[in-house]
Scaffold this active site. Structure first.
Site, PDB file in Angstrom:
ATOM      1  N   SER A  30      28.498  37.041  62.806  1.00 46.67           N
ATOM      2  CA  SER A  30      29.261  36.921  61.555  1.00 46.67           C
ATOM      3  C   SER A  30      30.004  35.616  61.316  1.00 46.67           C
ATOM      4  O   SER A  30      30.489  35.392  60.216  1.00 46.67           O
ATOM      5  CB  SER A  30      30.252  38.069  61.444  1.00 46.67           C
ATOM      6  N   LYS A  32      40.032  35.079  57.543  1.00 47.35           N
ATOM      7  CA  LYS A  32      39.246  36.260  57.154  1.00 47.35           C
ATOM      8  C   LYS A  32      40.195  37.454  57.090  1.00 47.35           C
ATOM      9  O   LYS A  32      41.102  37.562  57.934  1.00 47.35           O
ATOM     10  CB  LYS A  32      38.168  36.466  58.226  1.00 47.35           C
ATOM     11  N   SER A  47      29.328  38.511  58.266  1.00 50.76           N
ATOM     12  CA  SER A  47      30.325  39.092  57.385  1.00 50.76           C
ATOM     13  C   SER A  47      31.457  38.131  57.009  1.00 50.76           C
ATOM     14  O   SER A  47      32.249  38.443  56.124  1.00 50.76           O
ATOM     15  CB  SER A  47      30.913  40.325  58.059  1.00 50.76           C
TER      16      SER A  47
HETATM   17  N1  GLN Z   1      25.575  41.547  60.742  1.00 53.80           N
HETATM   18  C1  GLN Z   1      25.928  42.193  61.961  1.00 53.80           C
HETATM   19  C2  GLN Z   1      26.415  43.585  61.654  1.00 53.80           C
HETATM   20  O1  GLN Z   1      26.335  43.962  60.545  1.00 53.80           O
HETATM   21  C3  GLN Z   1      26.985  41.397  62.670  1.00 53.80           C
HETATM   22  C4  GLN Z   1      28.320  41.527  62.047  1.00 53.80           C
HETATM   23  C5  GLN Z   1      29.397  40.760  62.740  1.00 53.80           C
HETATM   24  O2  GLN Z   1      29.155  39.866  63.530  1.00 53.80           O
HETATM   25  N2  GLN Z   1      30.634  41.167  62.454  1.00 53.80           N
HETATM   26  O3  GLN Z   1      26.877  44.294  62.487  1.00 53.80           O
END
Ligand code: GLN
Length: 487
Positions: free
Chosen positions: A179, A80, A155
């Site tokens: 994420s 990532k 994400s």
């Molecule tokens: N979707 C959650 C957020 O927007 C978690 C994101 C993540 O785990 N990086 O914060």
């Protein structure tokens, strides 16, 4: 032999070991696959086939000389785009870091390199890991390989889509509130979030430091164990890294099955859960019952507070972590600034996207004097209550089983104008980060529209070995992650 790019890492390691394939052949198969499907998926921000082939040849030479670095030697693993690799770009999906080049390796990247893995490409993500659909990337929207009109989740959507589409054998993602697990579930692959402190965060661009963890994204639970083995373990360069004993995770998978006691938190099967997801998860629960596991209903009474608490604490930490992107050092620098204060404003204004700005404003607000006690401090106290709920549950059961995401993948654009409905995508994953626990998302079937569904196993702190062995009991007999989309 069927396509190499769709084999599991463990199987490829066996083939490499026996000399039935070469690392070069494997890398070429992944490169060809990426060239043929990437225009439909948009998982990668960058990749370099020439460099990857050079690394693959080095791996073959090591092996020929009897100096193989072990089971990851020659296996392509994508990262990532928020994990530093020396000399490579790192954008975090943001314009503000468009031209940034990492000066050093993240500990997890260094550990993969030491074991001979080929770091294959940089994977798309929501900007600074804020989002659940990968639509918040400043550069491109990744498509779900099972239905390219749908989001892959986020994400770490680039990472999970690439694994599902056969564009890499495995990947690393990061998980602050879901994420790794949510996109893994939506793309039909395995995603593991380790206990907080198990995997070093050194070289991971910070979003919310008390919640962030790096973890593997793979096609099987066995592969998850293989990669976790390589990246887990204490690191003096991360002050929150835990000096945990690292057991042999693969050996744990081979231990004779136990009659686990598994808890079903009733709050995770309540309103808002899509009936088709419920059905798939309940079928997985039935499997465990038939294997002789004891299933007990339990309660995590503070569950409904997890979402509001997360959206106070995560933005608070983000607003502080993102203060470093000021237009002066290593970031986008506005050319329209009139003085130095204007430089901060304009560089940040031009460099950050809408969701990131929303979080910074939220975070600055809850930390500001007068509101600190009402929001930040209260949220911290509730965080403890949420963790206590889990620790009470673990007095009665070995692990918990829940859905990962309330719905399957949704259409691109569908939730973009409604942040709250986007935030609800992580309703079953956020609490686990707040409590610092390990959890794994395992593919458990498909909806009637042939979209993947995942089941979540939540383990006790630093009991990844048990969690993996519970997950593998199901995965080794189902292997939904080895089913492939038509592309
Ligand atoms: N979707 C959650 C957020 O927007 C978690 C994101 C993540 O785990 N990086 O914060």
């Amino acid at each position: 032999m069927s396509d190499l790019y769709y084999q599991s890492a463990a199987e490829l390691a066996r083939l490499l070991e026996k000399g039935e394939i070469s690392a070069r052949q494997l890398m070429q198969s992944v490169i060809d696959r990426t060239h043929s499907v990437e225009e439909k998926i948009h998982a990668f921000l960058r990749f370099d086939p020439d460099e990857a082939l050079v690394e693959a040849e080095k791996s073959d030479q090591r092996r020929a000389a009897g100096k193989s670095l072990g089971s990851l030697d020659g296996i392509p693993i994508g990262l990532k785009d928020l994990i530093c690799v020396s000399g490579q770009g790192l954008t975090c999906g943001s314009r503000i870091l468009e031209n940034y080049v990492s000066p050093y390796d993240a500990t997890c990247a260094a550990r993969l390199k030491e074991r001979g893995a080929i770091l294959w490409g940089r994977l798309n993500m929501d900007e600074f890991a804020m989002g659940s659909s990968t639509e918040n990337s400043a550069f491109q929207t990744t498509c779900n390989p099972w239905n390219t009109e749908c989001i892959p989740g986020g994400s770490s959507g680039g990472s999970t889509a690439a694994v599902a589409a056969g564009e890499t054998i495995a990947a690393l993602g990061s998980d602050t509130g879901g994420s790794i697990r949510q996109p893994a579930s939506l793309c039909g692959v395995v995603g593991l979030k380790p206990s907080y402190g198990l995997v070093s965060r050194y070289g991971l661009a910070a979003f919310a430091s008390s919640l962030d963890q790096i973890g593997p994204i793979t096609r099987t639970v066995e592969d998850s164990a293989l990669i976790l083995q390589a990246i887990a373990g204490h690191d003096a360069r991360d002050s929150t890294s835990f000096k945990a004993h690292i057991p042999d995770y693969q050996a744990a998978l081979k231990a004779p099955p136990r009659r686990w006691k598994l808890g079903l938190p009733r709050e995770y099967f309540a309103e808002g859960l899509d009936p088709e997801i419920r059905q798939a998860v309940e079928k997985a629960v039935d499997f465990y019952k038939n294997e002789g596991c004891e299933i007990v209903e339990i309660s995590l009474p503070h569950t409904e507070l997890a979402l509001p608490v997360y959206y106070i604490l995560a933005p608070a930490e983000a607003s502080s972590n993102l203060a470093r992107y000021d237009g002066v050092r290593y970031t986008h620098r506005s050319e329209r600034a009139e003085d130095h204060v204007d430089l901060y404003f304009k560089s940040r204004g031009e460099g950050f996207g809408q969701e990131v700005k929303r979080r910074i404003i939220l975070g600055a607000y809850v930390l500001s004097s007068g509101y600190y006690d009402a929001y930040y401090l209260r949220a911290q106290k509730i965080r403890t209550l949420i963790r206590n709920d889990f620790m009470d549950a673990f007095k009665k059961v070995d692990a918990l089983i829940t859905p990962v995401s309330p719905t399957a993948a949704f259409k691109i654009g569908e939730r973009l104008d409604d942040p709250l409905s986007m935030y609800l995508s992580d309703i079953y994953t956020l609490s686990i980060n707040l409590a610092g626990l390990p959890a794994i998302s395992v593919p458990c079937g498909f909806t009637s529209k042939k979209l993947p569904v995942g089941v979540q196993i939540i383990g006790q702190p630093f009991k990844e070995a048990e969690m993996l062995s519970i997950a593998n009991l199901y995965d080794s007999t189902h292997r939904f992650g080895m089913e492939h989309p038509e592309l």
